[in-house]
Design a protein around this motif. Structure first.
Motif, mmCIF file in Angstrom:
data_model
loop_
_atom_site.group_PDB
_atom_site.id
_atom_site.type_symbol
_atom_site.label_atom_id
_atom_site.label_comp_id
_atom_site.label_asym_id
_atom_site.label_seq_id
_atom_site.Cartn_x
_atom_site.Cartn_y
_atom_site.Cartn_z
ATOM 1 N N ALA A 27 0.596 -1.275 0.039
ATOM 2 C CA ALA A 27 0.150 0.014 0.001
ATOM 3 C C ALA A 27 0.830 1.215 -0.092
ATOM 4 C CB ALA A 27 -1.063 -0.156 1.175
ATOM 5 N N LEU A 52 -7.000 -1.745 -4.266
ATOM 6 C CA LEU A 52 -6.394 -2.556 -3.254
ATOM 7 C C LEU A 52 -7.605 -3.650 -2.657
ATOM 8 C CD1 LEU A 52 -4.103 -0.205 -1.188
ATOM 9 C CD2 LEU A 52 -3.499 -1.723 -3.232
ATOM 10 N N PHE A 58 -5.482 -7.900 0.605
ATOM 11 C CA PHE A 58 -6.489 -6.826 1.422
ATOM 12 C C PHE A 58 -7.852 -7.425 1.617
ATOM 13 C CE2 PHE A 58 -3.079 -4.434 -0.604
ATOM 14 C CZ PHE A 58 -2.464 -3.810 0.599
ATOM 15 N N THR A 101 3.346 -5.669 -7.847
ATOM 16 C CA THR A 101 3.607 -4.395 -7.461
ATOM 17 C C THR A 101 3.840 -3.482 -8.451
ATOM 18 O OG1 THR A 101 4.355 -5.247 -5.133
ATOM 19 C CG2 THR A 101 4.767 -2.737 -5.900
#
Length: 150
Positions: A27, A52, A58, A101
């Motif tokens: 995050a 997310l 998450f 990512t």
């Protein structure tokens, strides 16, 4: 040599540090990417929450937990800056999330149809820190360009 360098090394003076878990590290990178232009709009926060919220990482995070996490990360970002938060994130980001990512960071950068010099530099720093191969980087960028074309 700075006046307090020897005290930092001996542990008598603690530098501001943040310890992040894997989800927080992920995050944090996304927050840095979205805030690359120095401004974090409500639309960007909403986009970040949506992106997310769709991830397994998450799924167990309630809205309150997400808000507290972003408050913590945002406060650290304002206090210490991009580089400190980036370094903390890279120290704990799991290697198996590197490609994910980069892909999501690239997607977020391309979401508004423009890539600023700051965003491009951050993506470059991310590639370098994660030591992604140029082939992988090119594939991810190509797919995200296609995804964000329409």
């Amino acid at each position: 040599m700075g006046l307090f360098d020897s005290f930092r090394k001996s542990g008598n003076l603690q530098e501001n540090q943040i310890t992040l878990g894997p989800a927080e590290a992920f995050a944090a990178v996304m927050l840095i990417i979205v805030a690359a232009d120095g401004y974090l709009s409500n639309e960007e926060i909403s986009l970040l929450n949506t992106v997310l919220g769709r991830m397994k990482l998450f799924r167990s995070y309630s809205r309150d937990v997400m808000q507290r996490m972003f408050d913590k990360l945002g406060n650290f970002l304002r206090r210490e800056g991009n580089e400190a938060l980036f370094n903390a994130a890279m120290a704990t980001l799991p290697h198996d999330l590197y490609e994910t990512t980069f892909a999501i960071a690239t997607d977020l950068v391309l979401a508004d149809g423009e890539v600023s010099p700051e965003e491009e530099a951050l993506l470059g720093s991310l590639c370098s820190a994660m030591e992604l191969s140029q082939d992988t980087v090119n594939q991810i960028i190509q797919v995200m360009l296609i995804k964000n074309k329409g």
